[in-house]
Design an enzyme around this catalytic site. Structure first.
Site, PDB file in Angstrom:
ATOM      1  N   VAL A 167       0.838  -1.201   0.000  1.00 25.46           N
ATOM      2  CA  VAL A 167       0.000   0.000   0.000  1.00 25.46           C
ATOM      3  C   VAL A 167       0.876   1.255   0.000  1.00 25.46           C
ATOM      4  O   VAL A 167       0.588   2.228  -0.698  1.00 25.46           O
ATOM      5  CB  VAL A 167      -0.978  -0.004   1.187  1.00 25.46           C
ATOM      6  CG1 VAL A 167      -1.815   1.268   1.183  1.00 25.46           C
ATOM      7  CG2 VAL A 167      -1.880  -1.231   1.120  1.00 25.46           C
ATOM      8  N   ASP A 168       1.945   1.233   0.764  1.00 26.59           N
ATOM      9  CA  ASP A 168       2.872   2.375   0.725  1.00 26.59           C
ATOM     10  C   ASP A 168       3.397   2.583  -0.702  1.00 26.59           C
ATOM     11  O   ASP A 168       3.447   3.714  -1.195  1.00 26.59           O
ATOM     12  CB  ASP A 168       4.070   2.121   1.641  1.00 26.59           C
ATOM     13  CG  ASP A 168       3.775   2.413   3.101  1.00 26.59           C
ATOM     14  OD1 ASP A 168       2.896   3.240   3.389  1.00 26.59           O
ATOM     15  OD2 ASP A 168       4.455   1.815   3.959  1.00 26.59           O
ATOM     16  N   TYR A 169       3.834   1.497  -1.325  1.00 27.61           N
ATOM     17  CA  TYR A 169       4.348   1.629  -2.697  1.00 27.61           C
ATOM     18  C   TYR A 169       3.272   2.189  -3.622  1.00 27.61           C
ATOM     19  O   TYR A 169       3.521   3.099  -4.415  1.00 27.61           O
ATOM     20  CB  TYR A 169       4.824   0.281  -3.224  1.00 27.61           C
ATOM     21  CG  TYR A 169       6.207  -0.127  -2.767  1.00 27.61           C
ATOM     22  CD1 TYR A 169       7.343   0.500  -3.281  1.00 27.61           C
ATOM     23  CD2 TYR A 169       6.392  -1.141  -1.839  1.00 27.61           C
ATOM     24  CE1 TYR A 169       8.622   0.118  -2.872  1.00 27.61           C
ATOM     25  CE2 TYR A 169       7.666  -1.531  -1.429  1.00 27.61           C
ATOM     26  CZ  TYR A 169       8.778  -0.900  -1.950  1.00 27.61           C
ATOM     27  OH  TYR A 169      10.032  -1.266  -1.556  1.00 27.61           O
TER      28      TYR A 169
END
Lengths: 396, 396
Positions: A167-169
């Site tokens: 999700v960060d990516y």
């Protein structure tokens, strides 16, 4: 090598992954990215293990192609310096808790008034507005709340987190898209705008058909292990030598080729397996047949047979396998750079490649404050003694 | 609502996920995206279950904000029509096997000669060049080959695939970034370029520190289940009511707050737990203490306590939980659109939001060839009877 974003000036105030990976994308594509960090400790991820010669690998992976300056945001003079820099910036990236920039006199309204061309990318857990805006969030929380954990892992096991910060990516990439779309729009109006990217929105965007299946059919998507959701057989199997491999031969174009290399033309006559629709009703049965065939052969032989038939298949690589894979070097997916302290640093290469302006890895991740004098000189015309005075005061 | 890419003309020849999600991103941001499909069957994903009123949910999820035309690429006249359309396009997206476009007289050199401003985004498994370029690849193969499967799942279980097509999604986003960077560069030169995005490169870009850890320290990253790799405690636990929750309280800013709500100040004095470094050496011990506390309370109570202490925590949502979460509607992360055949379609909302030009969902995914007459009229000045003749010949 020139990059497509050469000349774009970016202030990256972000920490952890989602913000820094966004800034790094712009830097990989040629932008001049200045990372702004706290004096002494810098980005929290500089402290994360493992370190090589005192430099955090984690920090290195998300901050190449940036220069680092320090600004002490507890000192109001630092807010003033930031506002001076904003006058010259095209883009500012931040992922503080919503409201933090406002407290420094650097909210959207403040910065937009100073530089109407500025594009301000704000990355947060839940977006800048609404009842959840102030809540803390991390990748794992977004995976949990979005349903991504619910749909990952073995059907008989617990909800499972992705092995990477997916999700960060994704949020970093969505933010990059928003920034570049705003850059394009600025050509028409001369005006920048605010880009709002959230972990939760990014997570929810990656649920394939889970949302409409639930809303329109009342069917709750759940875990299917390593199975494809939409075709069969497409699964992970263990070969005779104990090696795991993944193969995809589920749709009606693929499956006949699989039966040929298995020398099992009878499977195409079997009403349980003849069509995709039939196979989807008999997944355990078709997987049992294919699994038995694979269990009788070494993994490399199975993969070779499948690839000869133009069926997607691969060993499940360990990290040593990945580093030894000649494709990764040939295609520059894994590359080396030289770091002044840590020596040779091995990381992923440039991810998206443009034919005329591919960009390059111009420098590894900076040491904390390595470019404070250089950048404040270039951007604000400060002399070394000006910067020295700020340093003595603890402002930088 | 206007979008930042209003006026950008995009031809989307892609199928499955990585290409279509890229085209949809541009459409969500306002671009005029024309999806080019085969007559009769169209994109293979139109056949994937489940369907509502004959329309595939899978197709709907990746193709909103596009118009659909049909071109029969077995007919060389269709190649000619495509080349005519390319003269007016800003962007072309394709994810055929490398070499396919060349066989149609529509390789990069051909199209660049016809329209030097064209940006051509090519999405493939391994990139357009090199020894692996012709190999078939799917998301699962990229997860397997990149090491993503190796690092996902329980340490005592098998390598695990992400529950969503995370590599396809990431590739779509990287391709979108490449396209928009090329759009920006075109303002300087007037020339388009080729954008090369690969599943394998995108997968390898998401390995956190796995590559440098292996290359520089000889440490092979593997599976850690739902644990954070860089802090502790940050893990999934089961509460007294059987509900799973995920919580993050691992770093030295978070952990003292956790001990306060647990009413366990002694943990901060315990040399096993006092610092992040110590906790990382004693993960099972600290998880046992926290797990025992959580196992004695209902999930909602634990989550509320953690959130009051500004610690990230959430129930692990099922799909019904997700759809019932009021935040998702409030923040427009889940929205409804009206489809002419399928009725009310519920999907994720616009993911990245721009303050002045947010864009909107202008139309749901098109029916096959729904806009052939309209688009060939607009783009090529064809009359309905011109298009009718092409249709009679099977060219469209």
């Amino acid at each position: 090598m020139p990059g497509p974003l050469d000349g774009l000036k970016v202030l990256d105030l972000s920490r952890f992954i989602a913000g820094p990976h966004c800034g790094m994308m712009l830097g990989d594509l040629g932008a001049d990215v200045v990372k702004v960090e706290r004096p002494r400790r810098g980005d929290d991820t500089r402290a994360l293990e493992p370190h090589v010669e005192g430099e955090s690998l984690y920090f290195m992976v998300f901050n190449r192609n940036k220069r680092s300056i320090t600004l002490n945001f507890r000192d109001p003079r630092a807010h003033g310096l930031l506002r001076e820099m904003v006058k010259q910036a095209d883009v500012l990236i931040e992922n503080f808790r919503p409201g933090t920039m406002e407290k420094m006199g650097c909210g959207w309204d403040d910065l937009h008034a100073i530089n109407p061309r500025l594009i301000m990318a704000r990355i947060s857990g839940y977006g800048q507005q609404g009842s959840m805006a102030a809540e803390p969030c991390f990748d794992g929380i977004a995976q949990a709340t979005s349903g991504l954990m619910e749909i990952t892992g073995d059907p008989d096991g617990p909800p499972t987190m992705g092995g990477t910060f997916l999700v960060d990516y994704a949020t970093a990439l969505y933010a990059s898209i928003g920034i570049l779309a705003a850059v394009e729009h600025r050509h028409k109006t001369g005006k920048g705008q605010m880009v709002d990217a959230s972990l939760m929105g990014s997570a929810v965007s990656m649920l394939v058909t889970a949302i409409p299946e639930q809303a329109m059919l009342g069917r709750a998507m759940s875990r299917v292990g390593n199975r494809d959701r939409y075709s069969a057989p497409a699964q992970t199997f263990r070969a005779a030598d104990g090696v795991w491999l993944h193969m995809v031969a589920g749709n009606d174009a693929h499956f006949p080729r699989l039966t040929r290399i298995m020398k099992r033309p009878d499977l195409l006559e079997d009403p349980r397996f003849a069509t995709l629709e039939a196979r989807m009703r008999n997944i355990p049965a078709i997987e049992a047949v294919v699994g038995e065939w694979i269990a009788g052969l070494p993994a490399d032989e199975v993969v070779a047979l499948l690839r000869q038939a133009e069926l997607p298949a691969a060993r499940i690589a360990t990290l040593p396998d990945l580093l030894a894979n000649p494709y990764m070097r040939e295609a520059r997916q894994i590359v080396e750079t030289q770091h002044p302290k840590a020596g040779t640093v091995t990381t992923h290469g440039l991810t998206v490649r443009l034919s005329d302006t591919p960009g390059e890895i111009r420098h590894p991740a900076p040491m904390l404050g390595q470019h404070t004098d250089e950048v404040l000189g270039e951007w604000l015309g400060m002399t070394p003694s000006d910067v020295g005075a700020l340093r003595d005061d603890g402002t930088v």
